[in-house]
Design a protein around this motif. Structure first.
Motif, PDB file in Angstrom:
ATOM      1  N   ASP A  75      36.482  39.009  42.758  1.00 34.75           N
ATOM      2  CA  ASP A  75      35.668  38.898  41.542  1.00 34.75           C
ATOM      3  C   ASP A  75      34.697  40.070  41.415  1.00 34.75           C
ATOM      4  OD1 ASP A  75      36.867  36.553  40.715  1.00 34.75           O
ATOM      5  OD2 ASP A  75      35.358  35.250  41.627  1.00 34.75           O
ATOM      6  N   ALA A 127      36.805  43.136  40.317  1.00 33.79           N
ATOM      7  CA  ALA A 127      37.239  42.958  38.932  1.00 33.79           C
ATOM      8  C   ALA A 127      36.072  43.135  37.962  1.00 33.79           C
ATOM      9  CB  ALA A 127      37.866  41.575  38.763  1.00 33.79           C
ATOM     10  N   ALA A 128      34.925  42.555  38.308  1.00 33.31           N
ATOM     11  CA  ALA A 128      33.755  42.672  37.427  1.00 33.31           C
ATOM     12  C   ALA A 128      33.292  44.111  37.316  1.00 33.31           C
ATOM     13  CB  ALA A 128      32.623  41.791  37.952  1.00 33.31           C
ATOM     14  N   PHE A 184      35.050  46.849  37.495  1.00 31.41           N
ATOM     15  CA  PHE A 184      35.916  47.608  36.594  1.00 31.41           C
ATOM     16  C   PHE A 184      35.775  47.142  35.148  1.00 31.41           C
ATOM     17  CE2 PHE A 184      38.379  48.486  40.592  1.00 31.41           C
ATOM     18  CZ  PHE A 184      38.091  49.831  40.615  1.00 31.41           C
ATOM     19  N   GLN A 185      35.507  45.856  34.947  1.00 28.50           N
ATOM     20  CA  GLN A 185      35.267  45.372  33.588  1.00 28.50           C
ATOM     21  C   GLN A 185      33.998  46.000  32.999  1.00 28.50           C
ATOM     22  OE1 GLN A 185      35.198  41.103  33.993  1.00 28.50           O
ATOM     23  NE2 GLN A 185      37.298  41.041  34.770  1.00 28.50           N
ATOM     24  N   ILE A 186      32.957  46.069  33.816  1.00 26.55           N
ATOM     25  CA  ILE A 186      31.695  46.647  33.358  1.00 26.55           C
ATOM     26  C   ILE A 186      31.856  48.138  33.073  1.00 26.55           C
ATOM     27  CG2 ILE A 186      29.345  47.235  34.093  1.00 26.55           C
ATOM     28  CD1 ILE A 186      29.379  44.507  35.634  1.00 26.55           C
ATOM     29  N   CYS A 187      32.522  48.860  33.986  1.00 28.00           N
ATOM     30  CA  CYS A 187      32.762  50.293  33.757  1.00 28.00           C
ATOM     31  C   CYS A 187      33.598  50.500  32.501  1.00 28.00           C
ATOM     32  CB  CYS A 187      33.467  50.916  34.957  1.00 28.00           C
ATOM     33  SG  CYS A 187      32.423  51.085  36.411  1.00 28.00           S
ATOM     34  N   GLY A 188      34.606  49.650  32.315  1.00 25.84           N
ATOM     35  CA  GLY A 188      35.451  49.776  31.134  1.00 25.84           C
ATOM     36  C   GLY A 188      34.688  49.523  29.852  1.00 25.84           C
ATOM     37  N   ALA A 189      33.789  48.538  29.877  1.00 23.14           N
ATOM     38  CA  ALA A 189      32.991  48.236  28.687  1.00 23.14           C
ATOM     39  C   ALA A 189      32.087  49.409  28.329  1.00 23.14           C
ATOM     40  CB  ALA A 189      32.164  46.978  28.929  1.00 23.14           C
ATOM     41  N   GLN A 237      29.460  40.655  27.505  1.00 20.41           N
ATOM     42  CA  GLN A 237      30.515  40.989  28.466  1.00 20.41           C
ATOM     43  C   GLN A 237      30.016  40.861  29.905  1.00 20.41           C
ATOM     44  OE1 GLN A 237      33.197  44.434  26.952  1.00 20.41           O
ATOM     45  NE2 GLN A 237      31.255  44.690  25.867  1.00 20.41           N
ATOM     46  N   ALA A 276      31.640  38.265  32.651  1.00 18.38           N
ATOM     47  CA  ALA A 276      32.108  38.668  33.978  1.00 18.38           C
ATOM     48  C   ALA A 276      31.393  37.859  35.061  1.00 18.38           C
ATOM     49  CB  ALA A 276      31.875  40.163  34.182  1.00 18.38           C
ATOM     50  N   HIS A 314      32.785  34.259  35.085  1.00 21.82           N
ATOM     51  CA  HIS A 314      34.115  34.215  35.691  1.00 21.82           C
ATOM     52  C   HIS A 314      34.006  34.149  37.216  1.00 21.82           C
ATOM     53  CE1 HIS A 314      38.426  34.915  36.149  1.00 21.82           C
ATOM     54  NE2 HIS A 314      38.119  35.782  37.094  1.00 21.82           N
TER      55      HIS A 314
END
Length: 227
Positions: free
Chosen positions: A180, A183-184, A186-191, A215, A219, A222
């Motif tokens: 987690d 994943a979080a 990369f989600q934050i960097c992507g956002a 976002q 994350a 999740h």
């Protein structure tokens, strides 16, 4: 001041000046840095610059490490000012975004397209993981303090790969928490990258901070981190 200390001080100041000029070139040329161009802006012979940085890649590495350390320090400082794990999580994420908005070309250097022909050395690994480790530490704090909402274990080969990492942190730490965290991150960097690189144009225009906060919270939720 001794002669040796004076030479060291002059060298440090010149090194910083070279990096400052190189950062300006990031804004116009991207990662396509030229030591000759940097030397020209400094009014120096290119051979003189090579006494400080032996190659373009060495200069790129210095800029990359500085950028990772800067965003990491910003996130860590913001997180340290908060009390609860969720507050720390949100503060760290917003600090990373604020830094990226203020330094978009440096963010692009570390989280944009790979630089052709450049292979990052091991020196970049520790600085590159500062924000990710901060997120992991926040989830671990929530887990050990009992405020992390239980999430059922997940299975898969990747969980088996991550289990030793979890065990190295705490003997009973679920491997899912490590998954987690990654994943979080990369989600934050992507956002952040999506916003910087124009992917929100003509969709979210006025409240991008609010959308980013949404976002961040998604994350966190999740991973089992809620208010």
């Amino acid at each position: 001041m001794s002669a040796a200390n004076l030479r060291a001080r002059v060298r440090a100041e010149m090194t910083e000046e070279i990096k400052t000029v190189a950062k300006r070139h990031l804004a116009t040329d991207g990662a396509n840095l030229s030591l000759r161009a940097v030397a020209r802006d400094l009014g120096m012979a290119s051979s003189a610059v090579y006494r400080y940085f032996a190659s373009r890649d060495e200069l790129l590495t210095a800029l990359i490490i500085d950028a990772y350390d800067a965003v990491g320090e910003a996130a860590e400082r913001a997180s340290a000012e908060q009390s609860t794990p969720l507050e720390k999580w949100l503060a760290a994420g917003h600090a990373a975004r604020d830094w990226a908005l203020a330094s978009p070309h440096e963010w692009a250097l570390i989280y944009g397209s790979p630089v052709p022909g450049y292979q990052a050395p091991e020196d970049t690994i520790v600085p590159a993981t500062r924000v990710m480790l901060l997120l992991g530490a926040t989830l671990t704090e929530a887990y050990t303090s009992g405020v992390l909402v239980y999430r059922e274990p997940i299975t898969g080969r990747f969980i088996e790969e991550l289990a030793p990492i979890a065990a190295s942190i705490l003997p009973d730490l679920p491997a899912r928490l490590v998954a987690d965290t990654i994943a979080a991150f990369f989600q934050i960097c992507g956002a952040i990258s999506a916003e910087l690189f124009g992917q929100l144009n003509k969709s979210v225009e006025e409240d991008r901070r609010g959308f980013f906060d949404y976002q961040l919270r998604a994350a966190a939720a999740h991973a089992g981190l809620t208010g």
